[in-house]
Design an enzyme around this catalytic site. Structure first.
Site, PDB file in Angstrom:
ATOM      1  CG  HIS A 116      -1.951  -1.052   1.233  1.00 38.31           C
ATOM      2  ND1 HIS A 116      -2.781  -1.307   0.169  1.00 38.31           N
ATOM      3  CD2 HIS A 116      -2.277  -1.968   2.187  1.00 38.31           C
ATOM      4  CE1 HIS A 116      -3.582  -2.320   0.458  1.00 38.31           C
ATOM      5  NE2 HIS A 116      -3.287  -2.747   1.670  1.00 38.31           N
ATOM      6  CG  ASP A 154      -3.090  -8.281   0.861  1.00 35.35           C
ATOM      7  OD1 ASP A 154      -2.298  -8.579   1.765  1.00 35.35           O
ATOM      8  OD2 ASP A 154      -4.128  -7.607   1.055  1.00 35.35           O
TER       9      ASP A 154
END
Length: 336
Positions: A116, A154
């Site tokens: 991220h 993910d």
């Protein structure tokens, strides 16, 4: 398969109760040892901070290093820094760079996670950095240069990886829970890359409660085809165990069968594969999944130990709409 681990990775410590905590690695190591894996300590590179600053804004890197010196701090409501964060994050980058250079298949049992983290920290329109400090997967891909592919499984879209690689002709594929239903709210099919990166960014958002039957279909009909055409010389898998049905932070319905299926698909390419730990917050799933991954890689043993899950009719209808849109974009650049 080598497992790279160091106690330094556990020195990234939360100032309060947090799902992304050091004990995640205890369970990973337990699974690795049960599978008979060789566990090796990575070596810190002398040039690691230069490499990090070649990808992330220097001002962001300096902020992180200052906060490490000051001790516990919060970058945002999700993401923390402790006195050991910088050493842990730098060693994670060192580990993946060394694995890329050696062209080896390995599992990097590192934290903090990274997918991220964008160029300057928070990426795209995300409200936070989602537990991440430096983008280890993207750094490894860019260091490896031509022919590297990143496959992000993910449950959360790797918005930082997408941002960093968006104008590069390095393949990035992300399967994730649909952004309308989960952080970070990015990762739509129309986000295909730009410039020389156009067509190399592939997002496959999936509705909540997607089961193994649907996920395996995605692998067979899209991921396998694109990977074979791209013909990577090395694959980095951003490995989040949080798409599993027992994870507390998401709403997918996958069993370990889906994970082993995608692992086997990539390993069949007979190219080096670097598995990099990202998310996953059910400790028992981390243990069982790690054990199953290593047995698959080392002995070809496909043993999820869980029954295949099925997708309900309502979710399947949503999936069919989404996958049609995904294929309309992917099909512009790749044969499906």
């Amino acid at each position: 398969m080598l497992v790279y681990y160091s106690p330094i990775f556990k020195k990234h410590t939360p100032p309060f109760r947090h799902p992304e905590a050091p004990d995640r690695l205890d369970h990973l190591l337990e699974g690795a040892r049960e599978a008979g894996a060789e566990i090796k300590e990575p070596v810190m590179r002398e040039d690691v901070w230069h490499i990090i600053e070649s990808i992330h804004d220097k001002s962001y890197v300096e902020l992180v290093r200052r906060l490490c010196r000051e001790g516990h701090a919060e970058i945002d409501g999700d993401t923390y820094i402790s006195s050991g964060t910088c050493d842990a994050a730098a060693l994670a980058v060192s580990a993946i760079i060394n694995a890329v250079e050696r062209k080896e298949t390995a599992l990097i049992a590192a934290r903090p996670p990274g997918h991220h983290a964008g160029v300057a920290g928070r990426a795209l329109s995300a409200p936070s950095q989602g537990f991440c400090i430096f983008n280890t997967a993207a750094i490894g891909a860019l260091y490896g240069e031509e022919g590297v592919a990143v496959l992000d499984i993910d449950v959360h879209h790797g918005n930082g990886t997408q941002e960093i690689l968006y104008d590069r002709d390095l393949l990035y594929i992300s399967t994730h829970q649909h952004p309308l239903t989960l952080y970070p709210g990015t990762g739509y099919p129309e986000e295909v890359g730009e410039g020389k990166g156009e067509g190399y960014n592939i997002n496959i958002p999936l509705p909540p409660h997607t089961g193994d039957d649907v996920y395996i279909k995605v692998i067979d009909e899209i991921i396998t085809s694109v990977l074979r055409q791209y013909n990577p010389r090395l694959v980095i898998i951003s490995l989040g165990w949080d798409a599993h049905k027992e994870d507390p932070l998401a709403d997918m319905k996958l069993s370990l069968k889906s994970y082993l299926y995608v692992f086997e698909t990539v390993l069949r390419l007979q190219k080096p594969v670097i598995f990099l730990l990202e998310g996953g917050y059910n400790r028992e799933v981390i243990r069982r999944g790690t054990k199953a991954l290593i047995r698959l890689a080392d002995a070809g043993e496909f043993a999820p130990g869980e029954s295949q899950t099925s997708t309900d009719v309502h979710t399947l209808e949503k999936f069919e709409e989404i996958i049609k849109e995904v294929k309309s974009y992917v099909g512009r650049y790749w044969r499906l």
